[in-house]
Write an enzyme that holds these catalytic residues in place. Structure first.
Site, PDB file in Angstrom:
ATOM      1  N   GLU A 135       3.267  -6.192   8.423  1.00 33.04           N
ATOM      2  CA  GLU A 135       2.014  -5.916   7.702  1.00 33.04           C
ATOM      3  C   GLU A 135       1.573  -7.139   6.893  1.00 33.04           C
ATOM      4  O   GLU A 135       0.393  -7.283   6.566  1.00 33.04           O
ATOM      5  CB  GLU A 135       2.186  -4.712   6.757  1.00 33.04           C
ATOM      6  CG  GLU A 135       2.296  -3.388   7.497  1.00 33.04           C
ATOM      7  CD  GLU A 135       2.532  -2.191   6.566  1.00 33.04           C
ATOM      8  OE1 GLU A 135       2.356  -1.067   7.031  1.00 33.04           O
ATOM      9  OE2 GLU A 135       2.904  -2.373   5.388  1.00 33.04           O
ATOM     10  N   HIS A 158       0.826  -1.212   0.000  1.00 30.69           N
ATOM     11  CA  HIS A 158       0.000   0.000   0.000  1.00 30.69           C
ATOM     12  C   HIS A 158       0.867   1.272   0.000  1.00 30.69           C
ATOM     13  O   HIS A 158       0.432   2.319   0.468  1.00 30.69           O
ATOM     14  CB  HIS A 158      -0.969  -0.008   1.185  1.00 30.69           C
ATOM     15  CG  HIS A 158      -0.300  -0.037   2.535  1.00 30.69           C
ATOM     16  ND1 HIS A 158      -0.842  -0.672   3.623  1.00 30.69           N
ATOM     17  CD2 HIS A 158       0.860   0.510   2.968  1.00 30.69           C
ATOM     18  CE1 HIS A 158      -0.041  -0.518   4.657  1.00 30.69           C
ATOM     19  NE2 HIS A 158       1.005   0.196   4.295  1.00 30.69           N
ATOM     20  N   HIS A 213       9.928  -4.157   4.609  1.00 27.73           N
ATOM     21  CA  HIS A 213      10.364  -2.756   4.695  1.00 27.73           C
ATOM     22  C   HIS A 213      10.484  -2.316   6.147  1.00 27.73           C
ATOM     23  O   HIS A 213       9.843  -2.879   7.029  1.00 27.73           O
ATOM     24  CB  HIS A 213       9.490  -1.797   3.900  1.00 27.73           C
ATOM     25  CG  HIS A 213       8.053  -1.632   4.338  1.00 27.73           C
ATOM     26  ND1 HIS A 213       7.133  -2.646   4.360  1.00 27.73           N
ATOM     27  CD2 HIS A 213       7.369  -0.522   4.728  1.00 27.73           C
ATOM     28  CE1 HIS A 213       5.945  -2.179   4.736  1.00 27.73           C
ATOM     29  NE2 HIS A 213       6.059  -0.886   4.986  1.00 27.73           N
ATOM     30  N   HIS A 229      -3.007   4.225   9.553  1.00 26.49           N
ATOM     31  CA  HIS A 229      -1.725   4.801   9.982  1.00 26.49           C
ATOM     32  C   HIS A 229      -1.987   6.068  10.800  1.00 26.49           C
ATOM     33  O   HIS A 229      -1.625   7.172  10.383  1.00 26.49           O
ATOM     34  CB  HIS A 229      -0.852   5.139   8.780  1.00 26.49           C
ATOM     35  CG  HIS A 229      -0.525   3.958   7.901  1.00 26.49           C
ATOM     36  ND1 HIS A 229      -1.432   3.398   7.041  1.00 26.49           N
ATOM     37  CD2 HIS A 229       0.619   3.256   7.756  1.00 26.49           C
ATOM     38  CE1 HIS A 229      -0.852   2.387   6.388  1.00 26.49           C
ATOM     39  NE2 HIS A 229       0.387   2.280   6.809  1.00 26.49           N
TER      40      HIS A 229
HETATM   41  C1  DHB Z   1       6.022   3.679   3.150  1.00 24.13           C
HETATM   42  C2  DHB Z   1       5.451   2.433   3.140  1.00 24.13           C
HETATM   43  C3  DHB Z   1       4.339   2.170   3.915  1.00 24.13           C
HETATM   44  O1  DHB Z   1       3.756   0.955   3.954  1.00 24.13           O
HETATM   45  C4  DHB Z   1       3.775   3.158   4.694  1.00 24.13           C
HETATM   46  O2  DHB Z   1       2.670   2.888   5.381  1.00 24.13           O
HETATM   47  C5  DHB Z   1       4.356   4.416   4.708  1.00 24.13           C
HETATM   48  C6  DHB Z   1       5.476   4.661   3.948  1.00 24.13           C
HETATM   49  C7  DHB Z   1       7.201   3.984   2.320  1.00 24.13           C
HETATM   50  O3  DHB Z   1       7.678   3.128   1.589  1.00 24.13           O
HETATM   51  O4  DHB Z   1       7.665   5.096   2.315  1.00 24.13           O
HETATM   52 FE    FE Z   2       2.104   0.965   5.870  1.00 25.42          FE
END
Ligand code: DHB
Ligand code: FE
Length: 280
Positions: free
Chosen positions: A240, A12, A193, A59
């Site tokens: 996630e 997302h 990530h 978020h």
């Molecule tokens: C990023 C990825 C995410 O899943 C998120 O919620 C906020 C930022 C990113 O890659 O910058």
């Molecule tokens: Fe996220």
């Protein structure tokens, strides 16, 4: 009766939404990503599900640390795009299916899942970016949406196994809804990530690839990955991915992966997309 035809997993990443909203999809960085997404958009345009159940995380847009719900379901008629600090995304208001959502809420709670019922909720990139990924930029979203919101932000997040079993319970709810509609369930977020801290920028394509393969062939084998393992292997936001296990739990034991696309990096993450069809 309602019929669950498929599940979709997609990251997302907010920058994907921003690239679309600001007309940057033709730029070199973005072009290959949107080319990779196109077959999934074509699939969606062909299948035209009436309803998408979107499993996502908020978020700090609709919720804060003042009240933390492990699993919540949105039962409203509509959900406005949230202001994420720079104004709401200029995308259509998300239309709900209140009667179906209440049916699912009732079925889940009587099936021993303690859902929080949400009557009013703005939805942030966690939900609108997956819609943008699958539908591009329509004047109205082509499906009604039932948001299922999961706490993956604050310890203790739900386990993969709990998520998978919630998916199974969602399937029972869909199968017992009395409208002849086709339904798709989306699991969103991920893949590996980490946005902050010393390990910011962690991406683990090996972990993600094995995990995606297991989603198709042997989801049981990834249900016991612990929170610590997700953090260590896939970064602090990699957890996630448990939301994709809700999607997978709702599908048949055997599925056909009709499309997969990944790219690294997109923003700070490993972008992943999978389309899993039930066989009948
Ligand atoms: C990023 C990825 C995410 O899943 C998120 O919620 C906020 C930022 C990113 O890659 O910058
Ligand atoms: Fe996220």
């Amino acid at each position: 009766m309602a019929k669950l035809i498929a599940g979709i997993g997609t990251s997302h990443i907010p920058a994907i939404g921003a690239a679309m909203d600001s007309g940057k999809t033709e730029e070199a960085y973005w072009q290959s990503l949107f080319e990779g997404i196109q077959p999934a958009r074509d699939w969606m345009a062909e299948k035209k599900p009436e309803v998408c159940i979107i499993v996502y995380n908020d978020h700090a847009s609709a919720f804060s640390l003042e009240a933390i719900s492990t699993f919540a379901i949105g039962v409203a008629d509509e959900f406005p795009p949230a202001d994420e600090g720079y104004g709401p995304r200029q995308v259509p208001t998300v239309q709900g299916h209140s009667r179906f959502a209440w049916h699912i809420a009732e079925s889940l709670i009587l099936d021993d899942f303690d859902m929080t019922i949400i009557n009013k909720m703005p939805v942030d990139h966690g939900l609108t970016v997956p819609l943008s990924v699958m539908y591009d930029q329509p004047a109205q979203w082509p499906c009604q949406v039932i948001p299922v919101c999961v706490n993956v932000i604050q310890y203790p997040q739900p386990s993969g196994k709990r998520c998978y079993n919630l998916g199974k319970a969602i399937r029972r709810a869909v199968d017992s809804f009395d409208e002849d509609i086709n339904v798709v369930i989306m699991g969103t977020g991920g893949m590996s990530h980490q946005l902050q801290g010393e390990r910011a920028g962690v991406i683990n394509t090996e972990f993600d690839k094995k995990w995606l393969n297991a989603m198709v062939e042997d989801p049981q084998s990834i249900l016991d990955i612990s929170r610590t393992e997700y953090f260590r292997e896939a970064g602090s936001e990699g957890i996630e991915l448990v939301m994709w296990l809700i999607m997978r739990g709702a599908l048949d034991a055997d599925v056909d992966e009709v499309y997969r696309f990944t790219r690294v990096p997109v923003s700070n993450t490993h972008y992943g997309l999978t389309v899993l069809e039930n066989q009948n």
